[in-house]
Design an enzyme around this catalytic site. Sequence first.
Site, PDB file in Angstrom:
ATOM      1  N   LYS A  53       0.837  -1.200   0.000  1.00  0.00           N
ATOM      2  CA  LYS A  53       0.000   0.000   0.000  1.00  0.00           C
ATOM      3  C   LYS A  53       0.878   1.259   0.000  1.00  0.00           C
ATOM      4  CE  LYS A  53      -2.196   2.176   3.369  1.00  0.00           C
ATOM      5  NZ  LYS A  53      -3.003   2.461   4.550  1.00  0.00           N
ATOM      6  N   ASP A  92      -6.535   0.503   0.309  1.00  0.00           N
ATOM      7  CA  ASP A  92      -6.690   0.816   1.728  1.00  0.00           C
ATOM      8  C   ASP A  92      -8.070   0.329   2.171  1.00  0.00           C
ATOM      9  OD1 ASP A  92      -8.537   2.611   0.745  1.00  0.00           O
ATOM     10  OD2 ASP A  92      -7.924   4.226   2.092  1.00  0.00           O
TER      11      ASP A  92
END
Length: 210
Positions: free
Chosen positions: A121, A139
Amino acid sequence: MDKQQLSQIFENYLAGNWAHARCSLNYENPFQLICATALSAQCTDKRVNEITPNLFRAYPDAFALANADYDSVAAIVKSAGLYQTKAKNLISMAKALVERHGGEVPDTMEELTALAGVGRKTANVILGNIWHRPGVVVDTHVKRISNRLGLVNSDDPVKIERELEQLIDGENHCIWGHRCISFGREICTAKSPKCTICGVKDVCKYYASL
Ligand code: SF4
């Protein structure tokens, strides 16, 4: 309707309503963004933005942070949650940036994820926002929304990332992520999503199941 069509409808909706969405973390250079993103795990961007001015004043670059003592960094990042791990990882990451990359932030997934505390991420945040490379940031908002809509059917962030990458043009990955996160904060919230005012409710799997 196939997933490609669904994805295009959603992308158009996002572009029409959150055209100017941007990264909500404050940063002025790649070093600041990688630190801020690493701090944002299980912490709001607002809180991170309150912490980072002090962090960057004390440690303006990777060289300074690499030589920081743990207690001083921990004191600054304490309100970010998981602060002991985050402080330790920030110093380790800075040391690796100095030792392997001359103090600069690298531009490949492999090199980024080799840094302490940097997962896919965070790496995709850097690749998209700094280096303008493809990579979908998965996310909590992207994970929730893509499942609700029916774009994916998985809890696995890597699988979601791979599937979304097939549905969204690479050049749009970064802005799509910012727009999707804005949509998740305003409309498709975790609790009580505002489905009645949502512009994609007619094609949403979750809404159809209500
Ligand atoms: S209809 Fe509801 S669940 Fe579906 S995308 Fe819109 S806000 Fe989210």
